[in-house]
Design a protein around this motif. Structure first.
Motif, mmCIF file in Angstrom:
data_model
loop_
_atom_site.group_PDB
_atom_site.id
_atom_site.type_symbol
_atom_site.label_atom_id
_atom_site.label_comp_id
_atom_site.label_asym_id
_atom_site.label_seq_id
_atom_site.Cartn_x
_atom_site.Cartn_y
_atom_site.Cartn_z
ATOM 1 N N THR A 47 0.837 -1.194 0.000
ATOM 2 C CA THR A 47 0.000 0.000 0.000
ATOM 3 C C THR A 47 0.871 1.243 0.000
ATOM 4 O O THR A 47 1.761 1.394 0.840
ATOM 5 N N ILE A 48 0.622 2.116 -0.959
ATOM 6 C CA ILE A 48 1.375 3.362 -1.119
ATOM 7 C C ILE A 48 0.456 4.504 -0.720
ATOM 8 O O ILE A 48 -0.627 4.663 -1.293
ATOM 9 N N ILE A 49 0.891 5.291 0.269
ATOM 10 C CA ILE A 49 0.027 6.358 0.768
ATOM 11 C C ILE A 49 0.289 7.662 0.014
ATOM 12 O O ILE A 49 1.150 7.739 -0.867
ATOM 13 N N THR A 50 -0.453 8.691 0.375
ATOM 14 C CA THR A 50 -0.397 9.986 -0.284
ATOM 15 C C THR A 50 1.024 10.526 -0.381
ATOM 16 O O THR A 50 1.742 10.625 0.617
ATOM 17 N N GLY A 51 1.414 10.856 -1.594
ATOM 18 C CA GLY A 51 2.714 11.446 -1.885
ATOM 19 C C GLY A 51 2.641 12.058 -3.263
ATOM 20 O O GLY A 51 1.569 12.105 -3.880
ATOM 21 N N SER A 52 3.763 12.516 -3.784
ATOM 22 C CA SER A 52 3.739 13.078 -5.127
ATOM 23 C C SER A 52 3.366 11.985 -6.122
ATOM 24 O O SER A 52 3.703 10.810 -5.942
ATOM 25 N N LEU A 53 2.679 12.362 -7.171
ATOM 26 C CA LEU A 53 2.284 11.388 -8.181
ATOM 27 C C LEU A 53 3.508 10.742 -8.818
ATOM 28 O O LEU A 53 3.497 9.554 -9.149
ATOM 29 N N GLU A 54 4.585 11.518 -8.961
ATOM 30 C CA GLU A 54 5.813 10.988 -9.558
ATOM 31 C C GLU A 54 6.410 9.885 -8.689
ATOM 32 O O GLU A 54 6.758 8.802 -9.185
ATOM 33 N N LYS A 55 6.516 10.151 -7.389
ATOM 34 C CA LYS A 55 7.100 9.152 -6.488
ATOM 35 C C LYS A 55 6.187 7.934 -6.365
ATOM 36 O O LYS A 55 6.662 6.787 -6.396
ATOM 37 N N ASN A 56 4.898 8.164 -6.224
ATOM 38 C CA ASN A 56 3.970 7.042 -6.103
ATOM 39 C C ASN A 56 4.008 6.149 -7.341
ATOM 40 O O ASN A 56 3.968 4.919 -7.237
ATOM 41 N N ALA A 57 4.093 6.769 -8.505
ATOM 42 C CA ALA A 57 4.168 6.001 -9.741
ATOM 43 C C ALA A 57 5.465 5.196 -9.799
ATOM 44 O O ALA A 57 5.475 4.025 -10.204
ATOM 45 N N LEU A 58 6.563 5.805 -9.386
ATOM 46 C CA LEU A 58 7.864 5.105 -9.381
ATOM 47 C C LEU A 58 7.826 3.900 -8.457
ATOM 48 O O LEU A 58 8.272 2.806 -8.820
#
Length: 306
Positions: A47-58
């Motif tokens: 589970t990936i929580i709220t962060g920048s879209l770039e980091k979450n996508a990576l």
């Protein structure tokens, strides 16, 4: 306790590895996943929580590439994005960074869908987010299960999300301010919407035992799923740490708490430990425990391919 192979739809990290923290590598993820799968968890969603879209996508790309490469798709079928499409309101945003909360536009959703190579299983969004029903419908069209939570949604907004195809409630009873309206609040709104299955954290800290009983009695065993909300500090000794971008105190009893924000910071428990606490309340049969800790989650995962 017996263990049929528990299923956990919300795992933020394990034993020192945070799936949302900068610096995640394939080796770190693989080590944490293998260790977690040895604790009695048979299937889980990183589970990936709220962060920048770039980091979450990576991070989604790193995780799913590693899963595919090492033949772990049976145990790790996909990703759960908990945010960033949630409420930035203090209390509702919880331990998430409000600076990265954003609207669930088609463009933002597509960035995450593309990064995870079609392997997003669940997205948590606020039912009070901008254009939430449209976002729910778009996600369901793309075979993603939608869970609503981390919001201040009204009953009407929760119903609108269910009308659009939402299926779940993210850790019902948590992800909201400590003080809420007596009658009109997101907890009661979620309980009252019979189409939504409640995911609940039964680590003994997120919900008192009596509230666990109330939720399961209201929703029914067929509409309840146990999750751990485990953080990277699962398996660590008591002390003061940093996790999910928060100062966190891990108490001897297992409670993981941010005294600055006065909120929990995920849990320090595996789903096996959550199931032990639930069993200790002594009101569910063995078959009912298996349903809330395994069967319902597996059935939900199958709907993401439809």
């Amino acid at each position: 306790m017996f263990n049929p192979g528990w299923v956990d739809l919300q795992v933020n990290g394990h034993n020192g590895v945070d799936y949302s923290e900068a610096g995640l590598t394939a080796d770190k993820f693989l080590k944490s996943a293998e260790e977690l799968l040895n604790t009695g968890t048979e299937v889980f969603l990183p589970t990936i929580i709220t962060g920048s879209l770039e980091k979450n996508a990576l991070h989604a790309s790193i995780i799913m590439d590693t899963v595919e490469k090492h033949g772990l798709t049976k145990n790790i079928p996909g990703i759960h994005f908990e945010g960033p499409f949630i409420s930035p309101t203090p209390g509702a945003v919880g331990a998430h960074d409000p600076a990265y909360v954003c609207a669930p536009t088609i463009e933002n959703i597509d960035r995450l869908l593309d990064a995870a190579c079609g392997k997003i299983k669940i997205i948590t969004l606020g039912a009070d987010a901008e254009n939430a029903p449209e976002a729910v419908a778009y996600l369901r069209k793309n075979h993603v299960a939608v869970s609503v939570g981390h919001h201040m949604a009204t009953y009407e907004q929760v119903r609108a999300a269910a009308d659009a195809g939402a299926q779940l409630l993210t850790h019902l009873g948590n992800g909201c301010p400590n003080l809420i309206g007596r009658h009109h609040n997101p907890v009661f709104s979620g309980l009252a919407e019979e189409r939504l299955t409640a995911m609940i954290i039964t680590d003994g800290h997120h919900l008192p035992g009596e509230l666990v009983k109330i939720i399961i009695r209201a929703k029914g065993v067929d509409k309840t799923i146990v999750t751990s909300d485990a953080s990277s500090l699962t398996g660590f000794p008591p002390g003061e740490y940093s996790t999910l971008g928060n100062r966190a105190v891990l108490y001897p009893d297992g409670k993981l708490y941010n005294p600055d924000k006065q909120c929990l910071v995920g849990s320090a428990s595996t789903v096996s430990q959550c199931m032990e606490f639930l069993a200790s309340l002594d009101f569910l049969t063995r078959d009912e425990l298996i349903r809330v800790g395994r069967t319902n989650a597996l059935e939900l995962l199958r709907t993401t391919g439809e």
